[in-house]
Design an enzyme around this catalytic site. Structure first.
Site, short mmCIF file in Angstrom:
data_model
loop_
_atom_site.label_atom_id
_atom_site.label_comp_id
_atom_site.label_asym_id
_atom_site.label_seq_id
_atom_site.Cartn_x
_atom_site.Cartn_y
_atom_site.Cartn_z
N GLY A 113 -4.64 6.63 -13.80
CA GLY A 113 -5.28 6.14 -15.03
C GLY A 113 -4.30 5.77 -16.14
N ASP B 112 -10.27 8.35 -5.95
CA ASP B 112 -10.43 9.02 -7.23
C ASP B 112 -11.18 8.12 -8.21
OD1 ASP B 112 -8.05 7.48 -6.82
OD2 ASP B 112 -7.32 8.09 -8.78
N ASP C 282 -3.10 3.40 -0.79
CA ASP C 282 -4.01 3.68 -1.90
C ASP C 282 -5.42 3.38 -1.40
OD1 ASP C 282 -4.95 4.43 -4.34
OD2 ASP C 282 -3.73 3.05 -5.51
N1 GUN Z 1 -3.07 2.80 -9.05
C1 GUN Z 1 -2.79 2.79 -10.38
N2 GUN Z 1 -3.51 3.72 -11.01
C2 GUN Z 1 -4.23 4.37 -10.09
C3 GUN Z 1 -5.17 5.45 -10.15
O1 GUN Z 1 -5.48 6.02 -11.20
N3 GUN Z 1 -5.71 5.84 -8.96
C4 GUN Z 1 -5.38 5.24 -7.76
N4 GUN Z 1 -5.92 5.71 -6.65
N5 GUN Z 1 -4.52 4.24 -7.70
C5 GUN Z 1 -3.96 3.79 -8.85
#
Ligand code: GUN
Length: 635
Positions: A190, A123, A88
Site C-alpha cells: 500500500g 491482500d 504477486d
Molecule cells: N505491489 C505494490 N503494492 C502492493 C501491495 O500492497 N500488495 C501487493 N500484493 N502487491 C503490491
C-alpha cells in the site's frame, strides 16, 4: 530462510534461500511482465547478475496461452530463469483498475501450481486516503486470507503483506497479526501512491511500525519501491527486498534514472552517473534513435544504476558506514531529507540494534549526524552506568583537555568534557564513537549538560568552560596529596560502561596490573592477581578473556551478559564451536550487537566468552547463522 551475514544497525547483508535458490540481500527483484518482456530473464541473470525477479500470477492466469504454458512447463522454464521467482497476486491490479474477478484461494493455489518460489496472498491494498474503518478492514481481511492460505500452502513460501494505510497503530497491528502466522516473507504494501508522490517521511513511519513488529529473522520487502533514491534510507530501516518496474516504466517516457534523481533524456547534455548503456559520448545519438531502440537502452541503463546503488549500500553496510551513506543520499531531495529527520525520531528504538562500535570512525555529515542512535547510547550509558562519588564536578571544553592534565591527578573531581556528542566524563573520551571522529570546526553538539549532571554524584559544580584557570587555589579543598591513578579510573569507567553498572568492582578487586604498548603508550592488557582478564582494543573497549569472564559470571546476577544455549549446542560450544541461532534459549536483553557475552548453559554453567553479533530479540528470531563468536572456552 534468511541468514544475516553482516549488519550495521537494522541494515543487513543477508543470504536468502528458498527452494535451494539463493540471493544476496538487500536485493532488487525486477518486475517481469510476461506479456511485454523488455529485458529477458536470461539477460537479467547473465548480464545483470540478478538472482531473483518478480512476476504477476494474475496476468499469467487470466491469459489462456500463458496460463497453460506456465502450468505445463512450470514457472522457471516458462520464464527461462533458474533464480528465485516471486509472484504477486493481482492486488496491485485491483489498486490500479478496481475489483478483480478473483478468489483469494484460487490465486494462491495457482501460484503453487506453477511452482512460484514466493507466493503472495491476495491482500487488500490499503490506499493512503482510506478511512480508519476501511484500513482496519484491509488489515483484517488480509490477515484472514493469509491464515486461510497457510492452511493449504503446505510447505510453500508465503508472502503476507502488511497493510494499514497511514494509520500506524493499524500498521503495527497488521505486522503483529501477520507475524503471529509465522509466514516466511513480509512485504510492506500500500505504499506505491506515497512513493510516487515523494511522501517519504510517511513511508519511514510505516516501515518502522511494520519492521519493529516483524521477527528480525524474516525478510522484509518494500512493495513497489524501485527508485534507487529510496534504497539507502530503506536499507537503514532493515528492508531486504525491493521490486521495480520503474526501470521500464520511466524508460517508456524517456526518463533516465540516477541514484539521486530522474531526468528526461532531452534535458541531458552530460550523464552524471554513466552506465555501459548511456554515457555522454553517445547521448546525442540516443536522442535521435527510434523510440523502441531508445526504450531498450534507457531501460537497461535504469536497471544498471538501480543495481549499482544496492552495491554501494552493501559496501556501506559491510564497512559500517550506512548511516553516513544514507545521510548523504537523503540530501539529494528535500522529501528524503524530511524522511531522514523522521527516522531520527526512532533513535531510542534503533538504539537496541545499534552496534557497540565500528571499525570505521564516526563521520559527521551534518548536524543531524548527532541524532544517530550511537550518540544517544553514550548519554544513556553515562546516565545508567557512570556511578562514582567525587567531591566536585569540573566542566571543561574538549579543546582544553590537554590543559587539565596538570591538575587532573590531584583533584578529587569528575572532569566533564563538552564534546560534540554531549558532555562526557574524561575517562570515557577514548571509546567509539567519541575517539577518532573527525568533526568540522564549530560543529553543533548535543546539549545534555543538565541531564548528565543530574545523574552524577558530586557536591560542588565548577565551570571551567570559559578557560582553565592558572591559579587553582580557590578549589584547594578538593586537592589531594596522593595522585589519582588515571589509568585505573579509565578502566573502571570503561568496564562499567561496557559490562554494566558496578562490573568494575568485581573485575578490579585485587592486584591490578595495567600493561601499555611500548610504542604508543596505549593501554593494552589488564591482569588481576596475575591473571589476564581483559585486553583493550583500538575502539577503546575491552575484549573479555576467559578469566575476566569467570569473574563477571561469578558476580553478575543470572542473565546479565549471558547468552544461554541448549544442551545440544553446549556439546559443540565446549569444543570451541561458535553459537548458532537455533540453539539459543535466551539472552540478556541489555546486550547489544558486538557486545562481549558470557555463554552459559541453562543451569548457568559457564561455557566460554565471545562476542555477539545480535541482540536478544534478533537472536531469538533468527533461524540460521552464527550469533556468538566464541573466543575462549573454559577448560
Ligand atoms: N505491489 C505494490 N503494492 C502492493 C501491495 O500492497 N500488495 C501487493 N500484493 N502487491 C503490491
Amino acid at each position: 530462510m534468511l541468514e544475516v551475514l553482516h549488519r550495521d544497525g537494522l541494515s543487513r547483508i543477508g543470504r536468502y534461500e528458498v527452494n535451494g535458490r539463493k540471493v544476496e540481500t538487500p536485493a532488487l527483484m525486477p518486475v517481469i511482465n510476461p506479456n511485454i518482456i523488455v529485458i529477458s530473464p536470461e539477460e537479467l541473470k547473465e548480464k545483470f547478475h540478478l538472482d531473483a525477479l518478480i512476476t504477476n500470477s494474475y496476468i499469467i492466469k487470466k491469459d489462456q496461452v500463458l496460463r497453460e504454458k506456465a502450468l505445463k512447463e512450470g514457472l522457471h522454464k516458462f520464464l527461462n530463469f533458474d533464480g528465485i521467482i516471486m509472484t504477486d497476486s493481482g492486488t496491485f491490479q485491483s489498486h490500479m483498475y478496481g475489483d478483480l474477478d478473483l478468489e483469494p484461494d484460487e490465486i494462491v493455489k495457482f501460484q503453487k501450481d506453477i511452482g512460484s518460489d514466493i507466493i503472495t496472498i491476495l491482500d487488500i491494498f490499503s490506499e493512503p486516503e482510506f478511512s480508519y474503518e476501511e484500513a482496519q478492514d484491509a488489515v483484517k481481511i488480509t490477515y484472514e486470507r493469509a491464515k486461510e492460505a497457510k492452511k493449504f500452502a503446505e510447505n510453500a513460501t508465503l508472502a503476507g503483506p502488511i497493510q494499514g494505510s497511514l494509520f500506524l497503530d493499524l500498521r503495527e497491528r497488521s505486522a503483529k497479526l501477520m507475524n503471529s502466522l509465522d509466514l516466511d516473507y513480509y512485504p510492506i504494501g500500500g505504499v506505491v501512491p506515497l512513493l510516487e508522490s515523494y511522501r517519504y517521511s510517511e513511508i519511514v513511519d510505516i516501515v518502522m511500525a511494520s519492521k519493529l513488529n516483524i521477527d528480525f529473522g524474516k525478510p522484509v520487502h518494500l512493495f513497489g519501491a524501485g527508485h534507487p533514491m529510496v534504497f539507502a534510507i530503506s536499507a537503514l530501516m532493515g528492508v531486504d527486498f525491493f521490486d521495480s518496474s520503474s526501470y521500464v516504466k520511466y524508460a517508456r517516457d524517456d526518463r533516465v534514472i540516477f541514484p539521486d534523481s530522474t531526468r528526461y533524456l532531452s534535458e541531458l547534455k552530460y550523464v552524471p552517473y554513466p552506465s555501459p548503456y548511456l554515457d555522454r559520448y553517445d547521448i546525442e545519438d540516443i536522442k535521435k534513435m527510434d523510440r523502441e531502440e531508445r526504450f531498450g537502452i534507457i531501460s537497461r541503463h535504469n536497471l544498471h544504476v538501480t543495481i549499482e546503488e544496492l552495491e554501494r549500500i552493501k559496501n556501506a553496510i559491510y564497512e559500517g558506514t550506512v548511516w553516513e551513506y544514507a545521510e548523504e543520499r537523503c540530501r539529494s531531495h528535500p522529501s528524503l531529507y524530511n524522511a531522514l529527520k523522521e527516522l531520527y525520531k526512532y533513535k531510542e528504538k534503533l538504539e537496541r540494534f545499534e552496534n557497540l562500535s565500528r571499525v570505521h570512525p564516526f563521520y559527521y555529515t551534518g548536524p543531524e549526524s548527532l541524532q544517530r542512535p550511537s550518540v544517544l547510547r553514550i548519554e544513556k550509558r553515562i546516565i545508567d552506568r557512570y556511578k562514582y562519588k567525587r567531591k566536585s564536578c569540573i566542566v571543561i571544553n574538549d579543546k582544553d583537555t590537554d590543559k587539565i592534565m596538570k591538575y587532573i591527578k590531584n583533584i578529587d573531581s569528575h572532569f566533564l568534557v563538552k564534546t560534540p556528542f554531549g558532555y562526557v566524563p574524561y575517562e570515557l573520551l577514548f571509546i567509539y564513537p567519541i575517539i577518532q571522529s573527525p568533526m568540522p570546526a564549530g560543529s553543533e553538539y548535543v546539549e545534555n549538560l543538565n541531564k548528565i549532571l543530574d545523574s552524577i554524584d558530586f557536591d560542588v559544580l565548577i565551570s571551567w568552560l570559559k578557560e582553565i584557570p592558572d591559579d587553582i587555589s580557590g578549589i584547594k579543598n578538593y586537592l589531594q596529596e596522593k595522585e589519582r591513578d588515571l589509568d585505573m579510573l579509565r578502566i573502571r569507567a570503561v568496564a562499567d560502561y561496557q559490562f554494566g553498572k558496578g562490573a568494575s568492582n568485581f573485575l578490579f578487586n585485587g592486584d591490578v596490573k595495567i600493561i601499555k604498548s611500548k610504542n604508543t603508550g596505549m593501554i593494552r592488557n589488564i591482569f588481576l592477581d596475575q591473571k589476564h582478564i581483559l585486553s583493550m582494543r583500538n575502539d577503546g573497549f575491552f575484549t573479555l578473556k576467559m578469566d575476566g569472564g569467570k569473574i563477571l559470571h561469578k558476580n553478575l546476577e543470572f542473565k546479565k551478559l549471558r547468552t544461554i544455549v541448549n544442551r545440544e549446542s553446549e556439546e559443540f560450544n565446549r569444543k570451541g564451536k561458535n553459537v548458532f541461532a537455533r540453539f539459543i534459549v535466551d539472552m540478556d536483553p541489555e546486550l547489544r550487537p558486538f557486545d562481549e557475552t558470557l555463554v552459559v548453559n541453562e543451569n548457568d554453567e559457564l561455557i566460554g566468552v565471545g562476542r555477539t553479533f545480535f541482540n536478544r530479540e534478533e537472536a531469538l528470531t533468527l533461524r540460521k547463522g552464527m550469533v556468538v563468536e566464541l573466543r575462549e572456552i573454559i577448560t
